[in-house]
Structure formats: C-alpha cells, structure tokens
Design a protein around this motif. Structure first.
Motif, PDB file in Angstrom:
ATOM      1  N   THR A  10       0.773  -1.720  -0.086  1.00 42.20           N
ATOM      2  CA  THR A  10       0.153   0.008  -0.074  1.00 42.20           C
ATOM      3  C   THR A  10       0.817   1.079   0.474  1.00 42.20           C
ATOM      4  O   THR A  10      -0.062   2.106   0.015  1.00 42.20           O
ATOM      5  N   ARG A  11       2.235   1.209   0.241  1.00 38.23           N
ATOM      6  CA  ARG A  11       3.443   2.317  -0.009  1.00 38.23           C
ATOM      7  C   ARG A  11       4.315   1.535  -1.090  1.00 38.23           C
ATOM      8  O   ARG A  11       4.160   0.637  -1.483  1.00 38.23           O
ATOM      9  N   PRO A  12       4.258   2.861  -1.251  1.00 34.49           N
ATOM     10  CA  PRO A  12       6.119   2.753  -2.615  1.00 34.49           C
ATOM     11  C   PRO A  12       7.081   2.410  -1.880  1.00 34.49           C
ATOM     12  O   PRO A  12       6.963   2.806  -0.505  1.00 34.49           O
ATOM     13  N   ALA A  13       7.855   2.228  -2.137  1.00 35.75           N
ATOM     14  CA  ALA A  13       8.781   1.610  -1.478  1.00 35.75           C
ATOM     15  C   ALA A  13       9.905   2.879  -0.866  1.00 35.75           C
ATOM     16  O   ALA A  13      10.375   2.206   0.360  1.00 35.75           O
ATOM     17  N   GLU A  14       9.954   3.546  -1.465  1.00 36.91           N
ATOM     18  CA  GLU A  14      10.547   4.977  -0.604  1.00 36.91           C
ATOM     19  C   GLU A  14      10.148   5.215   0.401  1.00 36.91           C
ATOM     20  O   GLU A  14      10.416   6.379   0.986  1.00 36.91           O
ATOM     21  N   GLU A  15       8.573   4.740   0.886  1.00 35.79           N
ATOM     22  CA  GLU A  15       7.874   5.953   1.819  1.00 35.79           C
ATOM     23  C   GLU A  15       7.715   4.900   2.805  1.00 35.79           C
ATOM     24  O   GLU A  15       6.818   4.533   4.473  1.00 35.79           O
ATOM     25  N   ARG A  16       8.205   3.209   2.503  1.00 33.39           N
ATOM     26  CA  ARG A  16       7.869   2.442   3.667  1.00 33.39           C
ATOM     27  C   ARG A  16       8.521   2.697   5.408  1.00 33.39           C
ATOM     28  O   ARG A  16       8.679   1.849   5.823  1.00 33.39           O
ATOM     29  N   ALA A  17      10.283   2.633   5.157  1.00 29.23           N
ATOM     30  CA  ALA A  17      11.222   2.386   5.727  1.00 29.23           C
ATOM     31  C   ALA A  17      10.421   3.407   7.448  1.00 29.23           C
ATOM     32  O   ALA A  17      10.057   5.251   7.375  1.00 29.23           O
ATOM     33  N   GLY A  18      10.409   3.018   8.658  1.00 30.14           N
ATOM     34  CA  GLY A  18       9.863   3.578  10.000  1.00 30.14           C
ATOM     35  C   GLY A  18       8.042   3.186   9.620  1.00 30.14           C
ATOM     36  O   GLY A  18       8.031   3.762  11.143  1.00 30.14           O
ATOM     37  N   THR A  19       7.897   2.637   8.822  1.00 26.70           N
ATOM     38  CA  THR A  19       5.961   2.901   9.142  1.00 26.70           C
ATOM     39  C   THR A  19       6.138   0.824   9.916  1.00 26.70           C
ATOM     40  O   THR A  19       7.499   0.173   9.461  1.00 26.70           O
ATOM     41  N   PRO A  20       5.089   0.836  10.921  1.00 27.45           N
ATOM     42  CA  PRO A  20       5.144  -0.344  11.074  1.00 27.45           C
ATOM     43  C   PRO A  20       4.043  -0.672   9.769  1.00 27.45           C
ATOM     44  O   PRO A  20       3.322  -0.762   8.901  1.00 27.45           O
ATOM     45  N   LEU A  21       4.281  -2.637  10.070  1.00 31.31           N
ATOM     46  CA  LEU A  21       4.353  -3.304   8.632  1.00 31.31           C
ATOM     47  C   LEU A  21       3.049  -4.492   9.153  1.00 31.31           C
ATOM     48  O   LEU A  21       3.044  -4.479   9.975  1.00 31.31           O
ATOM     49  N   LEU A  22       2.056  -4.653   8.540  1.00 29.86           N
ATOM     50  CA  LEU A  22       0.793  -5.137   8.270  1.00 29.86           C
ATOM     51  C   LEU A  22       0.975  -6.683   7.468  1.00 29.86           C
ATOM     52  O   LEU A  22       0.559  -5.417   5.597  1.00 29.86           O
ATOM     53  N   VAL A  23       1.158  -7.508   7.597  1.00 30.70           N
ATOM     54  CA  VAL A  23       1.296  -9.132   6.356  1.00 30.70           C
ATOM     55  C   VAL A  23       0.274  -9.421   6.645  1.00 30.70           C
ATOM     56  O   VAL A  23      -0.421  -9.965   7.750  1.00 30.70           O
ATOM     57  N   MET A  24      -0.633  -8.813   5.047  1.00 33.31           N
ATOM     58  CA  MET A  24      -2.205 -10.125   5.285  1.00 33.31           C
ATOM     59  C   MET A  24      -1.939 -11.373   3.685  1.00 33.31           C
ATOM     60  O   MET A  24      -0.977 -11.637   3.040  1.00 33.31           O
ATOM     61  N   LEU A  25      -2.918 -12.204   5.003  1.00 31.31           N
ATOM     62  CA  LEU A  25      -2.340 -14.210   4.522  1.00 31.31           C
ATOM     63  C   LEU A  25      -3.724 -14.105   4.052  1.00 31.31           C
ATOM     64  O   LEU A  25      -4.671 -14.417   4.713  1.00 31.31           O
ATOM     65  N   HIS A  26      -3.709 -14.256   2.781  1.00 34.50           N
ATOM     66  CA  HIS A  26      -5.402 -15.170   2.139  1.00 34.50           C
ATOM     67  C   HIS A  26      -6.050 -16.354   2.048  1.00 34.50           C
ATOM     68  O   HIS A  26      -4.449 -17.123   2.728  1.00 34.50           O
ATOM     69  N   GLY A  27      -6.875 -16.548   1.827  1.00 32.11           N
ATOM     70  CA  GLY A  27      -7.658 -17.692   2.426  1.00 32.11           C
ATOM     71  C   GLY A  27      -7.111 -18.691   0.469  1.00 32.11           C
ATOM     72  O   GLY A  27      -6.586 -18.306  -0.144  1.00 32.11           O
ATOM     73  N   VAL A  28      -7.874 -20.173   1.046  1.00 31.62           N
ATOM     74  CA  VAL A  28      -7.568 -20.671   0.274  1.00 31.62           C
ATOM     75  C   VAL A  28      -8.071 -20.417  -1.490  1.00 31.62           C
ATOM     76  O   VAL A  28      -9.657 -19.858  -1.338  1.00 31.62           O
ATOM     77  N   GLY A  29      -7.819 -20.993  -2.860  1.00 32.99           N
ATOM     78  CA  GLY A  29      -8.104 -20.532  -4.019  1.00 32.99           C
ATOM     79  C   GLY A  29      -8.164 -19.402  -3.996  1.00 32.99           C
ATOM     80  O   GLY A  29      -9.022 -18.466  -5.588  1.00 32.99           O
ATOM     81  N   SER A  30      -7.316 -17.794  -3.030  1.00 33.86           N
ATOM     82  CA  SER A  30      -7.751 -16.872  -3.532  1.00 33.86           C
ATOM     83  C   SER A  30      -5.557 -16.098  -3.512  1.00 33.86           C
ATOM     84  O   SER A  30      -5.255 -17.308  -4.236  1.00 33.86           O
ATOM     85  N   ASN A  31      -5.674 -14.940  -3.676  1.00 32.84           N
ATOM     86  CA  ASN A  31      -4.404 -14.369  -4.490  1.00 32.84           C
ATOM     87  C   ASN A  31      -4.535 -13.260  -3.692  1.00 32.84           C
ATOM     88  O   ASN A  31      -5.128 -12.774  -2.710  1.00 32.84           O
ATOM     89  N   GLU A  32      -2.795 -12.934  -3.751  1.00 36.33           N
ATOM     90  CA  GLU A  32      -2.463 -11.941  -2.917  1.00 36.33           C
ATOM     91  C   GLU A  32      -3.172 -10.274  -3.059  1.00 36.33           C
ATOM     92  O   GLU A  32      -2.913  -9.237  -2.347  1.00 36.33           O
ATOM     93  N   ARG A  33      -4.014 -10.500  -4.275  1.00 41.00           N
ATOM     94  CA  ARG A  33      -5.265  -9.413  -4.508  1.00 41.00           C
ATOM     95  C   ARG A  33      -6.022  -8.835  -2.893  1.00 41.00           C
ATOM     96  O   ARG A  33      -7.202  -7.988  -3.540  1.00 41.00           O
ATOM     97  N   ASP A  34      -6.243  -9.915  -3.097  1.00 38.88           N
ATOM     98  CA  ASP A  34      -7.738 -10.067  -2.092  1.00 38.88           C
ATOM     99  C   ASP A  34      -8.076  -9.280  -1.205  1.00 38.88           C
ATOM    100  O   ASP A  34      -8.881  -8.888  -1.084  1.00 38.88           O
TER     101      ASP A  34
END
Length: 205
Positions: A10-34
């Motif tokens: 949700t942020r470009p690479a140059e704006e990520r440093a120092g921010t907290p990170l939320l890692v999302m893990l999708h369900g079966v049959g779905s994908n990284e965009r869900d």
C-alpha cells in the motif's frame, strides 16, 4: 518460496521505512490481491503487504494442502510458516513493528506464525480462521508472552467446522491476550462491523 515480486504493497518502496507493517495472508483459492481491499478501512499509519501463497490451488493459491477442514497436518503448515518468516526477515529492518492478518487458511497461518515466533509480532488477526490442532511445545512460550490476538468469526460459517472455531477460542484464551468476536448471521466472509472492530484493534497496537 514467497515471490517478493508479487507482494502487493500500500506504499511505494521509498515511503515504507520506519512504518509499522501489516502482513496479509489470504485464504485457499485466492491470491495476494484479495485482502488488499480491506486496507483502506485500516489505520493508514500501517503499511500493508499482501503475500501470495506458494501452492497452486484451483484458480488461486494455498499455503498448504487442505486435509480435513479446520484440522490440517502440522508439518506442511510449519513449512509454509518458515517461508513467510524468511520473507519477513528480509524486510523487518525497515519496520519497527509487524502485525499479521489472515483470513480462513491465512488465519491459521497467522496463529501458527505466533507459535513459531511469539515475540516477533505486535499482534495477529485471524478472521474465519483456526488454530492447528496439535499439542505444540512452543505454546508455553506463547503463553509466557500472551501476544495480542483478534479472533473474528461468523455464527453462520459453512466452511470452518464449529469444533475448529471452539478449539481456536479455547487455545487463544489460554495462551494469548485475545479479543474474541462472533458476528451473528455472518458466513465465511468479512463484514463491515468486523472490519471496524479490526481497525480499532490494529489502531490500539
């Protein structure tokens, strides 16, 4: 392996440093965009990274073989957890805190990641998910830390067996600082009310 080139941020690479990170893990049959569609309703201070599971499954992807619904074999789950941890280790230097959010099978991954690294995460959110049904020696370490966990599930879920939900509630109560919410009439999905509760939970981290 987790394909870093497929991760949705949700942020470009140059704006990520120092921010907290939320890692999302999708369900079966779905994908990284869900699950990325949930991000606008969550606290904007958090950078979100949505991963693609490594196994093909139908039109989408899976973290591990399904097995019995709500009761997968622990070995393949732990193998998938190690792949996620390896990806996290590659980005953790940029983020002071890391949280986890998974749906269904992704929710089981979030809780198993806590077992693997009890002090490594600010919290885990498991939506319509479950804990892997195994006596795990690492659970003593989880209980010593009592990490923050949010469990959200609908009472009309036709996918996750009631036994698996009850097992997960009991495990979380015994080992974590849990916020446990049941949503009347909700099937295997995420509701607006649930998402608002998750936003408040993440905001308090």
């Amino acid at each position: 392996m987790i394909d870093a080139d497929l991760v949705q941020w949700t942020r470009p690479a140059e704006e990520r440093a120092g921010t907290p990170l939320l890692v999302m893990l999708h369900g079966v049959g779905s994908n990284e965009r869900d699950l990325l569609g949930l991000a606008p309703a969550l606290p904007l201070a958090w950078t979100t990274a949505s991963l693609r599971a490594p196994m093909s499954w139908g039109p989408g992807f899976s973290w591990y073989p399904l097995g019995t619904p709500g009761s997968p074999a622990p070995g393949p789950v732990d193998a998938a957890v190690e792949e996620v941890l390896a990806w996290i280790d590659g980005v953790v230097a940029d983020h002071p805190r890391i949280g986890l959010l998974g749906f269904s099978q992704g929710g089981s991954m979030a809780l198993q990641l806590l077992r693997a690294r009890p002090t490594g995460f600010a919290f885990a959110v498991s939506l319509s998910g479950f804990v892997v049904p195994v006596t795990d020696a690492r659970d003593d370490a989880v209980a010593a830390v009592r990490p923050r966990v949010f469990l959200g599930h609908g009472d009309a879920d036709p996918v996750i067996p009631a036994e698996a939900t009850a097992r997960t509630q009991a495990w979380a109560a015994a080992h974590t600082d849990v916020t446990d919410r049941t949503y009347p009439g909700l099937p295997h999905a995420v509701s607006a009310a649930e998402l608002a509760d998750v936003a408040g939970f993440v905001d308090a981290a």
